[in-house]
Design a protein around this motif. Sequence first.
Motif, PDB file in Angstrom:
ATOM      1  N   HIS A 188       0.860  -1.195   0.000  1.00  0.00           N
ATOM      2  CA  HIS A 188       0.000   0.000   0.000  1.00  0.00           C
ATOM      3  C   HIS A 188       0.895   1.243   0.000  1.00  0.00           C
ATOM      4  N   PRO A 189       1.544   1.532  -1.119  1.00  0.00           N
ATOM      5  CA  PRO A 189       2.566   2.585  -1.163  1.00  0.00           C
ATOM      6  C   PRO A 189       2.046   3.995  -0.945  1.00  0.00           C
ATOM      7  N   TYR A 190       0.744   4.188  -0.914  1.00  0.00           N
ATOM      8  CA  TYR A 190       0.176   5.500  -0.605  1.00  0.00           C
ATOM      9  C   TYR A 190       0.195   5.773   0.904  1.00  0.00           C
ATOM     10  N   LEU A 191       0.610   4.780   1.701  1.00  0.00           N
ATOM     11  CA  LEU A 191       0.770   4.932   3.144  1.00  0.00           C
ATOM     12  C   LEU A 191       2.252   4.861   3.491  1.00  0.00           C
ATOM     13  N   VAL A 192       2.613   5.376   4.690  1.00  0.00           N
ATOM     14  CA  VAL A 192       4.006   5.334   5.132  1.00  0.00           C
ATOM     15  C   VAL A 192       4.073   4.796   6.563  1.00  0.00           C
ATOM     16  N   VAL A 193       5.252   4.322   6.921  1.00  0.00           N
ATOM     17  CA  VAL A 193       5.515   3.883   8.288  1.00  0.00           C
ATOM     18  C   VAL A 193       5.891   5.100   9.123  1.00  0.00           C
ATOM     19  N   GLU A 194       5.124   5.360  10.178  1.00  0.00           N
ATOM     20  CA  GLU A 194       5.444   6.479  11.077  1.00  0.00           C
ATOM     21  C   GLU A 194       6.805   6.203  11.715  1.00  0.00           C
TER      22      GLU A 194
END
Length: 261
Positions: A188-194
């Motif tokens: 899901h590349p539209y999300l990032v790891v905080e």
Amino acid sequence: MKKWLTLLWLLCPFAYAAESIELILPASKDGSHEYFHELLLRSLSAQGIEVTIIAPYSHLPQKRAVRLLESQAISLFWMIETPRRNQKFTKVNVGLTKGLIGKRILLVPKEDKMRYAKVTNLDDFRQLNVTGGFGANWFDIEVWQANQLRYIVRDGEWRALYDMLSSNGGVNYFSRGVNEILSEQQQHPYLVVEPHLLFEYQRDFVFYLSSQNAYHKTMIESALIKANKSGLMDQLIKEYWSQYFDSLGLEQRVKLKLLTP
């Protein structure tokens, strides 16, 4: 179409399987089942037990997998341990990830990557008034309740939460185990790891057996205990997840200890 996987691991050239076991197990389209299948196979096979795994479903949402466990359609399922599940199913009393699933990192929208950078404790986090999303009946719900953190529950297929995340909408983050989050972010590349926080609570996955397969408890428990002592469990954890640990910078993160109900 059924997927069959059989493994017989002989302890020496003249050994033979003292017993055989056939297990019907769930699978997931994202491959998150693979560690649990292999741990079960190799732990039992190391004890001379011939194992056949049948995975008749290419993908089972957790809620449906639990229903199939109740109806005897699958042999066992791995879930985070809870008192309710302990009453309902036969628990194999060995943790499966050495507590990794209780170390949680947030998956967030790209624009929120630095939203949590100034958080140093749980009170700071609460004051942001952000809302997490969880699947129905997840143990995380009890943890977030006990720690007075905001959340909503997604009934049905929990993977729909990926598309629900937004900066200003009803769901702002998705808490995932350190052994899950990087592979999920890649899907899901539209999300990032905080990059800043690490939430921690005291729980692990365990195997829960259907009532029809409860008699396997002693055999599986003994095999897993030996797999833990022999280093097999550590080896598999390393093979599946060690590449994630350094890139997540676990030691540099602010650790937020959560009350475990």
